[in-house]
Design an enzyme around this catalytic site. Structure first.
Site, mmCIF file in Angstrom:
data_model
loop_
_atom_site.group_PDB
_atom_site.id
_atom_site.type_symbol
_atom_site.label_atom_id
_atom_site.label_comp_id
_atom_site.label_asym_id
_atom_site.label_seq_id
_atom_site.Cartn_x
_atom_site.Cartn_y
_atom_site.Cartn_z
ATOM 1 N NE ARG A 315 -3.728 -2.409 0.357
ATOM 2 C CZ ARG A 315 -4.733 -2.736 1.154
ATOM 3 N NH1 ARG A 315 -5.123 -1.895 2.102
ATOM 4 N NH2 ARG A 315 -5.362 -3.885 1.018
ATOM 5 C CD GLU A 317 -3.841 3.421 2.044
ATOM 6 O OE1 GLU A 317 -3.456 3.060 3.174
ATOM 7 O OE2 GLU A 317 -4.953 3.153 1.580
ATOM 8 N NE ARG A 323 -6.334 2.278 12.149
ATOM 9 C CZ ARG A 323 -7.656 2.106 12.210
ATOM 10 N NH1 ARG A 323 -8.157 1.091 12.868
ATOM 11 N NH2 ARG A 323 -8.452 2.963 11.616
ATOM 12 C CD GLU A 466 -10.473 -2.655 9.160
ATOM 13 O OE1 GLU A 466 -10.228 -3.775 8.690
ATOM 14 O OE2 GLU A 466 -9.851 -1.625 8.844
ATOM 15 C CB SER A 469 -12.108 -5.183 5.232
ATOM 16 O OG SER A 469 -13.099 -4.556 4.455
#
Length: 543
Positions: A315, A317, A323, A466, A469
């Protein structure tokens, strides 16, 4: 100045020069005499036990099979190895051979020294003393001079002291008769493993007592990760992580799943959006896979029925949080759905309850080691996992005075607050929230049959964060293309994915979870970098 006074001054200078010359000569003679005396002394005090200690020679370490290749080879040739963690009182008065690192050394006198040996987080105290057979003063000196973290082999008798041993995991002592250094560590290390193993509570207690102990910060730990992961807590963390992966595989295999391995080099974005690592693939634009999502669905189209994968996920990002990582290990599942997407949640429920039960049962020592440095309360979960709809979760937050968008995603604060409310009401820290708004889910998520604003999807939470998913997927190609375009994805980049559904695909769904996040939240560690062996975040790509 008269010639007579000049001569006197020159005479004084010459005398001083001559005196200095004589002093220099005297010192040389004295040094030579001392060296000669030392040489004589070393001959007189030649160590008759020199074969019982020393550095292992390089030829011996080249997997030489000759038992007489050297002192070390001869000493260990007929002995079995004993793990430090297996040294218990039942081995009293038995001779053992152990290998480990020099954790600490403590010379007591010329005739006695202690060395604490560490192996995989377990420690044992070893006594080297001249009253033991085969031990000389030179051997005591050799042991006392060992550098911390050097690897040694020791042979000795197991003894059980009358008083508890402080500072070691094993409550026995080895009375050493032979000790060899297999590999030396450098004299000065960038971080001390003993310092890296201290808890914040220990450091604070020492401060209050007027003693300042070194605190090893996160960046320093990660810069010298090879030393940091030697601490008992880190040894525990990554053994717990190993057990998570093992149970994940074992449970799914027992449920009829097939393990697959999908490509990490792909032509388009697997999740949509721009947060991908782009690269050149033989002149073609490509990127690293954000998940195995598309290919695990294609495996279902290929009639595998139930599949899972354990592999890297990338990822790009710019998430500077506790996290998020740019690379992590994904635990992914995909399966046919016979009737309802709750079948996928059933697998999640039983998988993770089995996993948590197994960790609590099989990793007690590891959890204890982690808790000693990073204290935490055991995770609260139920035999049958609680399920709430997204709307029910929103209502709980509203009743508590939290303003949230009923059709938006939950932010971190809302997730934590809902976790707190669920704990108070249902006494669990592990629960499933399902029927999320369609607008906040990926393009391949199936909408709810009774309300197109919601989807057949779910998230799973541990301690208010979370962790999983999942959803039922769109398996009708025309609808899938429509959903991709609506989410701004170029259909041409995922044409092979969409085409795989044109040959008829069964209804199916699945989920993904980050391995590092499971361990972080189960042990309440507070930072995902603690559970990644060599973390990759927006600011770190080494070591």
């Amino acid at each position: 100045m008269s010639s007579e006074s000049e001569e006197q001054q020159l005479s004084k200078k010459a005398a001083k020069k001559e005196a200095a010359k004589l002093e220099k000569m005297r010192r040389r003679q004295e040094a030579a005499a001392l060296a000669s005396a030392a040489s004589s002394l070393s001959v007189e005090e030649e160590d008759s036990y020199s074969s019982n200690y020393g550095d292992v020679t390089l030829p011996e370490l080249k997997s030489c099979s000759k038992p007489d290749a050297g002192n070390w080879s001869m000493a260990i040739s007929s002995m079995d190895w004993t793990r430090v963690g297996a040294l218990t009182q039942e081995l009293k008065e038995r001779e053992v051979l152990i290998r480990g690192r020099v954790h600490t050394t403590r010379p007591v006198s010329k005739n006695m020294a202690f060395v604490v040996v560490r192996e995989r987080g377990f420690t044992v105290q070893c006594l080297v003393a001249t009253h033991e057979a085969g031990v000389s003063r030179q051997m005591v000196k050799f042991v006392a001079a060992l550098n911390r973290e050097s690897i040694i082999d020791a042979i000795g008798m197991v003894s059980v002291p009358g008083n508890p041993i402080k500072g070691t995991t094993q409550q026995v002592e080895i009375h050493v008769r032979k000790l060899y250094c297999v590999n030396k560590a450098m004299p000065t290390l960038p971080i001390n493993v003993e310092d890296a193993a201290r808890s914040d509570a220990e450091i604070e207690a020492a401060l209050q007592a007027g003693d300042k102990l070194p605190r090893v910060n996160q960046d320093t730990r990660l810069n010298f990760r090879v030393l940091d992961i030697r601490t008992p807590a880190n040894q525990g963390i990554f053994r717990i992580q190993c057990q998570v992966g093992t149970i994940f595989r074992q449970f799914l295999l027992s449920e009829g799943f097939v393990e697959i391995h999908t490509p990490k080099l792909i032509a388009g974005s697997s999740e949509g959006g721009s947060a991908v690592f782009k690269l050149d693939y033989k002149g073609q634009p490509a990127c690293l896979a954000q998940s195995p999502q598309l290919h695990k669905q294609m495996a279902i189209c290929g009639d595998f029925g139930r599949v899972f994968e354990v592999g890297p996920v990338f990822r790009a990002e710019d998430s500077y949080t506790h996290r998020h990582l740019c690379e992590f290990t994904g635990l992914d599942v995909e399966m046919e759905i016979k009737k309802h997407y709750s079948e996928v949640m059933d697998i999640v429920d039983r998988l993770f309850v089995t996993m948590f039960d197994s960790l609590n049962e099989k990793c007690r020592k590891e959890l204890e080691a982690v808790g000693k440095q990073y204290p935490f309360e055991p995770l609260k979960y139920k035999p049958k996992t609680l399920r709430l709809t997204f709307e029910e979760g929103i209502q709980m937050l509203k009743d508590a005075g939290v303003e949230v968008d009923p059709l938006g995603d939950l932010n971190t604060e809302a997730e934590r607050k809902l976790g707190q409310l669920v704990l108070e009401k249902y006494d669990t820290e592990f629960y499933i929230l399902h029927r999320y708004p369609l607008a906040v889910r990926p393009f391949y998520t199936m909408p709810c049959y009774d309300n197109a604003l919601y989807s057949n999807s779910f998230d799973v939470f541990i301690r208010g964060e979370e962790i999983i998913s999942g959803a039922q997927r769109v398996h009708v190609p025309e609808f899938l293309a429509e959903r991709a375009q609506a989410c701004g994805i170029d259909v041409n980049t995922i044409s092979t994915y969409i085409d795989s559904f044109r040959y008829a695909a069964p209804p199916h769904g699945g989920f993904g979870v980050g391995l590092e996040r499971v361990v972080m939240l189960f042990c309440a560690l507070g930072n995902i970098r603690k559970t990644s062996l060599y973390p990759r975040d927006p600011q770190r790509i080494t070591p």
